[in-house]
Design an enzyme around this catalytic site. Sequence first.
Site, PDB file in Angstrom:
ATOM      1  N   VAL A  17      27.914   9.222  86.084  1.00  0.00           N
ATOM      2  CA  VAL A  17      27.366   8.280  87.062  1.00  0.00           C
ATOM      3  C   VAL A  17      26.278   8.931  87.899  1.00  0.00           C
ATOM      4  CG1 VAL A  17      27.884   6.819  89.052  1.00  0.00           C
ATOM      5  CG2 VAL A  17      29.491   6.944  87.140  1.00  0.00           C
ATOM      6  N   ARG A  49      28.954  23.107  88.434  1.00  0.00           N
ATOM      7  CA  ARG A  49      28.409  24.029  87.421  1.00  0.00           C
ATOM      8  C   ARG A  49      26.875  24.019  87.494  1.00  0.00           C
ATOM      9  NH1 ARG A  49      31.002  21.864  82.051  1.00  0.00           N
ATOM     10  NH2 ARG A  49      30.656  19.902  83.143  1.00  0.00           N
ATOM     11  N   GLU A 131      30.620  -0.618  96.680  1.00  0.00           N
ATOM     12  CA  GLU A 131      30.627  -1.649  95.643  1.00  0.00           C
ATOM     13  C   GLU A 131      31.069  -1.088  94.294  1.00  0.00           C
ATOM     14  OE1 GLU A 131      30.949  -4.985  94.430  1.00  0.00           O
ATOM     15  OE2 GLU A 131      29.491  -5.260  96.037  1.00  0.00           O
ATOM     16  N   VAL A 134      35.085  -0.665  92.663  1.00  0.00           N
ATOM     17  CA  VAL A 134      36.042  -1.675  92.207  1.00  0.00           C
ATOM     18  C   VAL A 134      35.791  -2.175  90.795  1.00  0.00           C
ATOM     19  CG1 VAL A 134      37.022  -3.954  92.670  1.00  0.00           C
ATOM     20  CG2 VAL A 134      36.534  -2.409  94.555  1.00  0.00           C
ATOM     21  N   ILE A 138      29.659  -5.181  88.592  1.00  0.00           N
ATOM     22  CA  ILE A 138      29.926  -6.545  89.036  1.00  0.00           C
ATOM     23  C   ILE A 138      29.822  -6.627  90.565  1.00  0.00           C
ATOM     24  CG2 ILE A 138      31.581  -8.441  89.040  1.00  0.00           C
ATOM     25  CD1 ILE A 138      32.904  -7.131  86.604  1.00  0.00           C
ATOM     26  N   GLY A 189      35.141   6.262  73.143  1.00  0.00           N
ATOM     27  CA  GLY A 189      34.782   6.728  74.465  1.00  0.00           C
ATOM     28  C   GLY A 189      35.228   5.828  75.599  1.00  0.00           C
ATOM     29  N   GLU A 192      39.871   8.106  78.230  1.00  0.00           N
ATOM     30  CA  GLU A 192      39.774   9.545  78.458  1.00  0.00           C
ATOM     31  C   GLU A 192      40.757  10.286  77.561  1.00  0.00           C
ATOM     32  OE1 GLU A 192      37.604  10.886  80.457  1.00  0.00           O
ATOM     33  OE2 GLU A 192      36.907   9.122  81.559  1.00  0.00           O
ATOM     34  N   LYS A 207      42.146  -0.290  92.755  1.00  0.00           N
ATOM     35  CA  LYS A 207      41.183  -1.377  92.933  1.00  0.00           C
ATOM     36  C   LYS A 207      41.848  -2.597  93.560  1.00  0.00           C
ATOM     37  CE  LYS A 207      38.504   0.302  89.005  1.00  0.00           C
ATOM     38  NZ  LYS A 207      38.154   0.105  87.586  1.00  0.00           N
TER      39      LYS A 207
END
Length: 443
Positions: A17, A49, A131, A134, A138, A189, A192, A207
Amino acid sequence: MMRTRPLKVALLGCGVVGSEVARIMTTHADDLAARIGAPVELAGVAVRRPSKVREGIDPALITTDATALVKRGDIDVVIEVIGGIEPARTLITTAFEHGASVVSANKALLAEDGAALHAAAEQHGRDLYYEAAVAGAIPLVRPLRESLAGDKVNRVLGIVNGTTNFILDKMDTSGAGYSEALDEATALGYAEADPTADVEGFDAAAKAAILAGIAFHTRVRIGDVHREGITEVTAADIASARRMGCTVKLLAICERAADGQSVTARVHPAMIPLSHPLASVREAYNAVFIEAEAAGQLMFYGPGAGGAPTASAVLGDLVAVCRNKLNEAPGPGESAYTRLPVSPMGDVVTRYHISLDVADKPGVLAQVATVFAEQGVSIDTVRQQSRNSSSGDEAGIEQGGGEASLVVVTHRAPDAALSGTVEALRKLDTVRGVASIMRVEGE
C-alpha cells in the site's frame, strides 16, 4: 489562489500500500495540488529495511527512524500504513503532539484503541482519517460519518473481507471444499501464508467494530464483536444453502436494537437469499448494505483490498486532511454521544439452519421437535434424508435402520435459545452429532 509552500507528508510504511501511495503522490502531483490548493511533498518514508530497492522513491527520503520523522515539526500530515498496534499507536499520538494530522489504514489499532486516538487528535486540534481501514477503495467511512450524519442508521450488513468471500464463492460455484478453495486463494495471492486473521474473522471483526461505532455514534471495540470464522463451513453447508435458494457469506452485521437502547456487532458465516444484493458479490470483492431510517437501503460495492484500491482511499483522505489544514479547521472527529451499550450475542434474534446426524429410526423427529419446543424455538421447515436411501427418500428417519441427516430451519429466535437447543440436542441418544449450525440473514 494556490499556496506555493508545499504541505509536507511523512509516510510510515512502504509495502504494497505505501509504495502505491508514494507512486500516486509523485505521478499525480499536479492534480493533487490543484484539488488541494497547495502542492504536497513527500518529506520522508520510514521503513524497516532501508536496503530494499524502492522504485520511484528518492533514497534520500528513506529512514528507519520513524519517531524522528514524525517529531520533525514541519510535517503537516502523517500517513500510517505499517499496521499493528505498536509502534503505530505511539507514532500516531506523537504525530499529533508535534503538529501533524494523520491518515491511517490501521483497522486493528482503530478497533482496539480508536477512542484514545480520537481524543488525542481532538486535544491537539488535528485530523484522524481512516477510510482505507474498512473496505479498501469503497467510500464508506465518510458517507457514514458525514453524508448520513443527519439520518438514523439501524443496520449495517457487509462483506468486508475479500479472502473469505473468494473462498466461499469458489466453494459455491465449483463445489470445492474449504481446503481446496483456500489453496486456490493462496496461489492467486488473495490469502496470506498465514490466513488466520481472515478465515477466523479477526479482520472482519475489526472492521465491524469501526463501522458500528460510526453508524451508531457509540464506542464499539473489537472485543465487543462476536466472531466466528469460515473454517467449519463445509461443501454440505453450501449445498444445503443452495437448496434453500441461498448462498453462504461471511458477514459483518451491526444492528441497533428495536428499542434503540443498545447495539450489537457480530461476524459469522450466514446463509443469505440469492435475491439479496450481497448474494451477487463475487470473487474477492467487498460490499456493505446499509439500512437507514430516512435514506432507506444503500449499498456500497467495490474492491476491498490491494495496493492500488487501498491507496486510492488513503489519497482521498490525504486530500481532505490537507484541505482542512489549509482552512485551519479540522474535520469531524469521533461522534460517540449516544454511549449505547453493546448487547451480548445471546440477545441477537435471527433464524437458524441446523444440520443433525441422527439415528434412522421411528420417534427421532418427535424427540427433536420436543427439544426445540422446550427451548422456545419455533421450527419453520424440516428436511430429512436416510443415508441408506439411494433414492433420496426424505422420510427415511421414520422408516428405521442406519443413520440419517436432519436439517431444521427455525423461525426467528434469540441466539441464547439456540445455544440451549443445541446443548439439549447433543444430549439425545438418537442424535449422533450436530453437523453444522448457521444463521440465516438478509431476508
